[in-house]
Write a protein that holds these residues in place. Sequence first.
Motif, PDB file in Angstrom:
ATOM      1  N   ARG A  82     -27.099 -36.614  27.150  1.00 30.79           N
ATOM      2  CA  ARG A  82     -27.801 -37.347  28.094  1.00 30.79           C
ATOM      3  C   ARG A  82     -26.745 -37.237  29.400  1.00 30.79           C
ATOM      4  O   ARG A  82     -25.520 -37.510  29.151  1.00 30.79           O
ATOM      5  CB  ARG A  82     -28.157 -38.854  28.018  1.00 30.79           C
ATOM      6  N   CYS A  83     -27.247 -36.746  30.465  1.00 34.69           N
ATOM      7  CA  CYS A  83     -26.429 -36.582  31.711  1.00 34.69           C
ATOM      8  C   CYS A  83     -26.688 -37.424  32.941  1.00 34.69           C
ATOM      9  O   CYS A  83     -27.979 -37.212  33.319  1.00 34.69           O
ATOM     10  CB  CYS A  83     -26.171 -35.264  31.857  1.00 34.69           C
ATOM     11  N   ILE A  84     -26.361 -38.640  32.929  1.00 31.08           N
ATOM     12  CA  ILE A  84     -26.677 -39.430  34.082  1.00 31.08           C
ATOM     13  C   ILE A  84     -26.449 -39.045  35.371  1.00 31.08           C
ATOM     14  O   ILE A  84     -27.294 -38.937  36.068  1.00 31.08           O
ATOM     15  CB  ILE A  84     -25.924 -40.740  34.025  1.00 31.08           C
ATOM     16  N   GLY A  85     -25.440 -38.182  35.709  1.00 30.58           N
ATOM     17  CA  GLY A  85     -25.148 -37.532  36.940  1.00 30.58           C
ATOM     18  C   GLY A  85     -26.208 -36.416  37.197  1.00 30.58           C
ATOM     19  O   GLY A  85     -26.708 -36.424  38.464  1.00 30.58           O
ATOM     20  N   LEU A  86     -26.759 -35.848  36.189  1.00 30.50           N
ATOM     21  CA  LEU A  86     -27.737 -34.914  36.403  1.00 30.50           C
ATOM     22  C   LEU A  86     -29.086 -35.393  36.934  1.00 30.50           C
ATOM     23  O   LEU A  86     -29.568 -34.995  38.027  1.00 30.50           O
ATOM     24  CB  LEU A  86     -27.977 -33.859  35.369  1.00 30.50           C
ATOM     25  N   GLY A  87     -29.193 -36.613  36.404  1.00 30.25           N
ATOM     26  CA  GLY A  87     -30.462 -37.366  36.668  1.00 30.25           C
ATOM     27  C   GLY A  87     -30.492 -37.808  37.994  1.00 30.25           C
ATOM     28  O   GLY A  87     -31.440 -37.737  38.906  1.00 30.25           O
ATOM     29  N   GLU A  88     -29.202 -38.341  38.381  1.00 26.59           N
ATOM     30  CA  GLU A  88     -28.982 -38.728  39.686  1.00 26.59           C
ATOM     31  C   GLU A  88     -29.194 -37.572  41.042  1.00 26.59           C
ATOM     32  O   GLU A  88     -29.700 -38.025  41.988  1.00 26.59           O
ATOM     33  CB  GLU A  88     -27.676 -39.660  39.715  1.00 26.59           C
ATOM     34  N   LEU A  89     -28.676 -36.524  40.384  1.00 24.64           N
ATOM     35  CA  LEU A  89     -28.664 -35.415  41.432  1.00 24.64           C
ATOM     36  C   LEU A  89     -30.044 -35.137  41.546  1.00 24.64           C
ATOM     37  O   LEU A  89     -30.497 -34.662  42.708  1.00 24.64           O
ATOM     38  CB  LEU A  89     -27.761 -34.265  40.819  1.00 24.64           C
ATOM     39  N   LEU A  90     -30.957 -35.114  40.560  1.00 23.22           N
ATOM     40  CA  LEU A  90     -32.201 -34.472  40.685  1.00 23.22           C
ATOM     41  C   LEU A  90     -33.049 -35.257  41.621  1.00 23.22           C
ATOM     42  O   LEU A  90     -33.911 -35.166  42.230  1.00 23.22           O
ATOM     43  CB  LEU A  90     -32.980 -34.367  39.216  1.00 23.22           C
ATOM     44  N   ARG A  91     -32.800 -36.680  41.274  1.00 25.03           N
ATOM     45  CA  ARG A  91     -33.419 -37.700  41.941  1.00 25.03           C
ATOM     46  C   ARG A  91     -33.179 -37.600  43.528  1.00 25.03           C
ATOM     47  O   ARG A  91     -34.009 -37.850  44.373  1.00 25.03           O
ATOM     48  CB  ARG A  91     -33.110 -39.074  41.512  1.00 25.03           C
ATOM     49  N   ASN A  92     -31.822 -37.394  43.675  1.00 19.45           N
ATOM     50  CA  ASN A  92     -31.367 -37.174  45.152  1.00 19.45           C
ATOM     51  C   ASN A  92     -32.032 -35.884  46.001  1.00 19.45           C
ATOM     52  O   ASN A  92     -32.234 -36.066  47.078  1.00 19.45           O
ATOM     53  CB  ASN A  92     -29.913 -36.938  45.294  1.00 19.45           C
ATOM     54  N   LEU A  93     -32.218 -35.120  45.110  1.00 17.26           N
ATOM     55  CA  LEU A  93     -32.932 -33.851  45.629  1.00 17.26           C
ATOM     56  C   LEU A  93     -34.338 -34.049  45.868  1.00 17.26           C
ATOM     57  O   LEU A  93     -34.938 -33.518  47.056  1.00 17.26           O
ATOM     58  CB  LEU A  93     -32.779 -32.880  44.721  1.00 17.26           C
ATOM     59  N   LYS A  94     -34.977 -34.746  45.062  1.00 16.92           N
ATOM     60  CA  LYS A  94     -36.315 -35.067  45.337  1.00 16.92           C
ATOM     61  C   LYS A  94     -36.503 -36.047  46.505  1.00 16.92           C
ATOM     62  O   LYS A  94     -37.576 -35.692  47.342  1.00 16.92           O
ATOM     63  CB  LYS A  94     -36.886 -35.467  44.037  1.00 16.92           C
ATOM     64  N   SER A  95     -35.836 -37.141  46.654  1.00 14.86           N
ATOM     65  CA  SER A  95     -35.760 -37.951  47.726  1.00 14.86           C
ATOM     66  C   SER A  95     -35.398 -37.264  48.975  1.00 14.86           C
ATOM     67  O   SER A  95     -35.901 -37.929  50.152  1.00 14.86           O
ATOM     68  CB  SER A  95     -34.990 -39.124  47.349  1.00 14.86           C
ATOM     69  N   ALA A  96     -34.647 -36.268  49.038  1.00 10.42           N
ATOM     70  CA  ALA A  96     -34.316 -35.437  50.170  1.00 10.42           C
ATOM     71  C   ALA A  96     -35.299 -34.903  50.835  1.00 10.42           C
ATOM     72  O   ALA A  96     -35.446 -34.823  52.288  1.00 10.42           O
ATOM     73  CB  ALA A  96     -33.150 -34.423  49.931  1.00 10.42           C
ATOM     74  N   GLY A  97     -36.536 -34.711  50.083  1.00  8.66           N
ATOM     75  CA  GLY A  97     -37.736 -34.139  50.928  1.00  8.66           C
ATOM     76  C   GLY A  97     -37.575 -32.764  51.385  1.00  8.66           C
ATOM     77  O   GLY A  97     -38.551 -32.334  52.159  1.00  8.66           O
ATOM     78  N   GLU A  98     -36.436 -32.146  51.157  1.00  7.58           N
ATOM     79  CA  GLU A  98     -36.127 -30.636  51.703  1.00  7.58           C
ATOM     80  C   GLU A  98     -37.444 -29.883  50.807  1.00  7.58           C
ATOM     81  O   GLU A  98     -37.489 -29.906  49.640  1.00  7.58           O
ATOM     82  CB  GLU A  98     -34.883 -30.334  51.176  1.00  7.58           C
ATOM     83  N   GLN A  99     -37.767 -28.933  51.754  1.00  9.68           N
ATOM     84  CA  GLN A  99     -38.937 -28.107  51.276  1.00  9.68           C
ATOM     85  C   GLN A  99     -38.445 -26.977  50.470  1.00  9.68           C
ATOM     86  O   GLN A  99     -38.951 -26.420  49.645  1.00  9.68           O
ATOM     87  CB  GLN A  99     -39.872 -27.559  52.293  1.00  9.68           C
TER      88      GLN A  99
END
Lengths: 207, 223
Positions: free
Chosen positions: B34-51
């Motif tokens: 399990r990779c907590i860092g990856l999960g957080e990175l993906l959450r950050n990407l989604k929340s950035a709202g970049e298209q």
Amino acid sequence: MWKARPEDNKPVSVNPPQPAQPASPLAATSTTPSTPAQAPVPQKETPKVMEPHRADVGHIGKSVSIRGELTGSEDLYLDGEIEGTVDLRDHSLIIGPNGRIKATISARDLIVHGRVEGNVNATGRVELRKSCTLMGDVATGRIVIEDGAFFKGAIDIRERDDNEAKPETRKPMAAATSAGSGMSSGTGSGISYNAASGTQGSFLDPK
Amino acid sequence: MSSSDNLKRWFRGADAPQAKSAGPSKAAPRTTRRCIGLGELLRNLKSAGEQKLCVLDLGPTSPANIAFLTEMGARVFNEDVLRESQDPSYLVKQEDGSLQIDPSKFFVENLNYAPDQFDAILCWDVPDYLPESLVKPLVERLQVMLKVKGNLLAFFHAKDAGPESLYSRHHIVPPDILELEPIQGFRLQRIFNNRHIENLFKDFASRKFFLGRDNIREVLMVR
């Protein structure tokens, strides 16, 4: 006056004449001349090794080297070397295991077994097989990458038309298919950058 | 202890010749973590709202990663930096006669991207295996290539597990699982401690550490 040609004296074979083969050198079928004065013997069915790429597609062999612009309006199997551009627009291109391409490629579908250096623009689908090396940017509708393929560059999945069929999905790891709604293609890696030079100072030093 | 001894201790194995060929190991099976860092990175990407997300993967080509990221709508860039670093054409003879990779030569043909281009960079554990002369220039370059508030995920071994610390290809299994496929031919070059990591990534705005049970430190850097 009509003069009999020497061929006319030959005995006529019972077997009907073979249909004319296409002029293309790709035809893998062999025509065996009928033996004169022989009863029609049921010939042994030799299994025909019909490579799919040889059926109705153009073929560039591994000893062929081309420099310049290659365009066509038929599917192409390419096992030689090409430097320049390859433009097949609405047709498929298969790059064989011996294929060495340094070119910008435009085609509908592309299957790569060999080595490609250059950008790829495919309206349909791109398949990178396990033996392939592709260095360049890929803009396509769908992409399949086999485990073991080497890829260096950018992948840009084009936005699909609404009337386009829903893409197939495969299990990841063995062969992954991606079909996301993407964005228009761009040239991401074309901008030069001043490389850091000199020897490295240790980053372990206290700051 | 002198500073050169420190360096030798930290950069153990840096002079060891590396195997010529690198390929997936047949003996070692794939493992998952399990990779907590990856999960957080993906959450950050989604929340950035970049298209139009741009993601750079520095590991060996992974069909799973490309499939996952393109399905997210991202433009995926892949550069196997470690494999490229094995190319002898980048080697330059030093004053002491030793051969070392010339970073300026290396970066002409690798990681040649515009500044502020990427929303995320997946660095994996590449810095642990990279030749010493490339580590700092690589991090500097990644920092420039990353957008402001962009994320960089890197892994560092917490202790040298010897031959068991094989270099791995990381396959993303959503949402936050990584499948590790061992690749032979690369040797762990060094062990970074937390202070080294902070010094190395000092130009980043923030660094988050996650220590896993398998002695891998995940570090999520934000520019």
